[in-house]
Motif scaffolding. Sequence first.
Motif, mmCIF file in Angstrom:
data_model
loop_
_atom_site.group_PDB
_atom_site.id
_atom_site.type_symbol
_atom_site.label_atom_id
_atom_site.label_comp_id
_atom_site.label_asym_id
_atom_site.label_seq_id
_atom_site.Cartn_x
_atom_site.Cartn_y
_atom_site.Cartn_z
ATOM 1 N N HIS A 44 4.047 -15.995 -1.878
ATOM 2 C CA HIS A 44 4.533 -14.486 -1.431
ATOM 3 C C HIS A 44 3.486 -13.979 -3.410
ATOM 4 C CE1 HIS A 44 6.442 -10.792 -1.374
ATOM 5 N NE2 HIS A 44 6.144 -10.555 -2.801
ATOM 6 N N ILE A 45 4.030 -14.533 -4.320
ATOM 7 C CA ILE A 45 2.957 -14.326 -5.593
ATOM 8 C C ILE A 45 1.329 -15.131 -5.702
ATOM 9 C CG2 ILE A 45 2.587 -15.388 -8.120
ATOM 10 C CD1 ILE A 45 6.167 -16.175 -7.371
ATOM 11 N N TYR A 46 1.332 -15.842 -4.477
ATOM 12 C CA TYR A 46 -0.413 -15.749 -4.513
ATOM 13 C C TYR A 46 -1.143 -14.763 -3.548
ATOM 14 C CZ TYR A 46 -5.064 -17.165 -1.762
ATOM 15 O OH TYR A 46 -6.173 -17.638 -1.284
ATOM 16 N N LEU A 47 -0.686 -14.003 -2.853
ATOM 17 C CA LEU A 47 -1.420 -13.045 -2.546
ATOM 18 C C LEU A 47 -1.289 -11.848 -3.196
ATOM 19 C CD1 LEU A 47 -1.832 -11.284 0.778
ATOM 20 C CD2 LEU A 47 0.300 -10.248 0.086
ATOM 21 N N GLU A 48 -0.071 -12.426 -3.878
ATOM 22 C CA GLU A 48 0.043 -10.501 -4.978
ATOM 23 C C GLU A 48 -1.094 -10.526 -5.425
ATOM 24 O OE1 GLU A 48 4.562 -9.453 -4.498
ATOM 25 O OE2 GLU A 48 4.466 -10.375 -6.114
ATOM 26 N N GLU A 49 -1.139 -12.364 -6.264
ATOM 27 C CA GLU A 49 -2.092 -12.198 -7.129
ATOM 28 C C GLU A 49 -3.463 -12.376 -7.613
ATOM 29 O OE1 GLU A 49 -1.006 -14.916 -10.596
ATOM 30 O OE2 GLU A 49 1.202 -14.035 -11.256
ATOM 31 N N GLU A 50 -4.035 -12.960 -6.148
ATOM 32 C CA GLU A 50 -5.060 -12.708 -5.627
ATOM 33 C C GLU A 50 -5.434 -11.833 -5.108
ATOM 34 O OE1 GLU A 50 -7.198 -15.417 -6.793
ATOM 35 O OE2 GLU A 50 -5.897 -17.006 -7.373
ATOM 36 N N PHE A 51 -5.046 -10.922 -4.083
ATOM 37 C CA PHE A 51 -5.906 -9.730 -3.332
ATOM 38 C C PHE A 51 -5.046 -8.473 -3.995
ATOM 39 C CE2 PHE A 51 -5.562 -13.791 -0.961
ATOM 40 C CZ PHE A 51 -6.619 -13.716 -0.928
ATOM 41 N N LEU A 52 -3.214 -8.453 -3.855
ATOM 42 C CA LEU A 52 -3.262 -7.022 -3.697
ATOM 43 C C LEU A 52 -3.289 -6.530 -5.090
ATOM 44 C CD1 LEU A 52 -1.080 -4.744 -2.465
ATOM 45 C CD2 LEU A 52 0.738 -6.194 -3.456
ATOM 46 N N PRO A 54 -5.133 -7.511 -7.979
ATOM 47 C CA PRO A 54 -6.242 -6.499 -8.537
ATOM 48 C C PRO A 54 -6.804 -5.106 -7.313
ATOM 49 C CG PRO A 54 -6.411 -9.136 -8.305
ATOM 50 C CD PRO A 54 -5.293 -8.722 -6.786
ATOM 51 N N LEU A 55 -6.772 -5.606 -6.090
ATOM 52 C CA LEU A 55 -6.898 -3.935 -5.389
ATOM 53 C C LEU A 55 -6.350 -2.904 -5.777
ATOM 54 C CD1 LEU A 55 -6.771 -5.546 -1.512
ATOM 55 C CD2 LEU A 55 -9.076 -4.549 -2.734
ATOM 56 N N LEU A 56 -5.048 -3.196 -6.383
ATOM 57 C CA LEU A 56 -4.338 -2.254 -7.165
ATOM 58 C C LEU A 56 -4.604 -1.497 -8.286
ATOM 59 C CD1 LEU A 56 -0.653 -2.701 -6.000
ATOM 60 C CD2 LEU A 56 -1.951 -0.560 -5.255
ATOM 61 N N GLY A 57 -5.126 -1.948 -8.671
ATOM 62 C CA GLY A 57 -5.778 -1.871 -10.187
ATOM 63 C C GLY A 57 -6.879 -1.514 -10.367
ATOM 64 N N GLU A 58 -8.044 -1.680 -9.484
ATOM 65 C CA GLU A 58 -9.182 -1.309 -8.269
ATOM 66 C C GLU A 58 -9.167 0.572 -8.581
ATOM 67 O OE1 GLU A 58 -12.625 -2.497 -6.451
ATOM 68 O OE2 GLU A 58 -11.958 -4.104 -7.438
ATOM 69 N N LEU A 123 -4.657 2.018 -0.328
ATOM 70 C CA LEU A 123 -5.241 1.150 0.605
ATOM 71 C C LEU A 123 -5.907 1.219 1.572
ATOM 72 C CD1 LEU A 123 -3.847 -2.605 -0.547
ATOM 73 C CD2 LEU A 123 -5.267 -1.838 -1.757
ATOM 74 N N PRO A 124 -7.089 1.224 2.028
ATOM 75 C CA PRO A 124 -7.439 1.399 3.618
ATOM 76 C C PRO A 124 -5.943 0.788 4.400
ATOM 77 C CG PRO A 124 -9.539 0.821 2.088
ATOM 78 C CD PRO A 124 -8.264 0.490 0.876
ATOM 79 N N PRO A 125 -6.415 1.357 5.414
ATOM 80 C CA PRO A 125 -5.751 0.985 6.648
ATOM 81 C C PRO A 125 -5.871 -0.716 7.150
ATOM 82 C CG PRO A 125 -6.600 2.940 7.224
ATOM 83 C CD PRO A 125 -6.949 2.756 5.972
ATOM 84 N N SER A 126 -7.683 -1.281 6.880
ATOM 85 C CA SER A 126 -8.641 -2.393 7.291
ATOM 86 C C SER A 126 -7.636 -3.614 6.532
ATOM 87 C CB SER A 126 -10.249 -2.311 6.808
ATOM 88 O OG SER A 126 -10.093 -1.789 6.296
ATOM 89 N N VAL A 127 -7.275 -3.011 4.777
ATOM 90 C CA VAL A 127 -7.547 -3.887 3.934
ATOM 91 C C VAL A 127 -5.442 -4.405 3.902
ATOM 92 C CG1 VAL A 127 -6.895 -4.285 0.973
ATOM 93 C CG2 VAL A 127 -9.525 -3.374 2.583
ATOM 94 N N ALA A 128 -4.729 -3.531 4.199
ATOM 95 C CA ALA A 128 -3.728 -3.559 4.010
ATOM 96 C C ALA A 128 -3.480 -4.430 5.347
ATOM 97 C CB ALA A 128 -3.006 -2.009 4.216
#
Length: 158
Positions: A44-52, A54-58, A123-128
């Motif tokens: 879960h932490i991996y998903l948040e740190e590597e994907f979620l 950075p996408l949110l910050g962007e 987040l775009p639906p495809s990314v989510a």
Amino acid sequence: MGTESLAAALEREHHEIDEGIAAFAASPRNPQPLARAIRALRRHIYLEEEFLFPLLGEAEPALRAPVFVMLREHAQIWNTLDALEREPGGSTGHALRRQLTSQLLHHNLKEERVLYPRADDTLPPSVAGRLRAFLSSGELPEGWVCVKARPVTRNAGG
Ligand SMILES: [Fe+2]
Ligand SMILES: [Fe+2]
């Protein structure tokens, strides 16, 4: 079949992890639920740190400050997980389990109130959809460690 939002899926995983820790607390002789919860939490932490994150910050630079706080808390949680894996039982294990429960309570609430709703909005639906798919079948890469729990690396030099 209705589609669960990404925020709802992430929140559900928080609860599943909490339940695993509670199941271990209720019967400490069975290590399976704790082992499963720890594995799920690291992923879960991996998903948040590597994907979620950075996408949110962007998508929303104002979220970078709360994300930074979450990263720091992940490192504290990660260290508790390491210690708990080394010593799941006895009074040390008991204290570590309580510490983890308290760390998660505060951490998860902040994510659920501040960050996850923004994920659904930005987040775009495809990314989510890709992130939701990871929640059901993704794997934590071997040896991955959360960003702020990594040992400080010195320049290798020659
Ligand atoms: Fe988190
Ligand atoms: Fe989370």
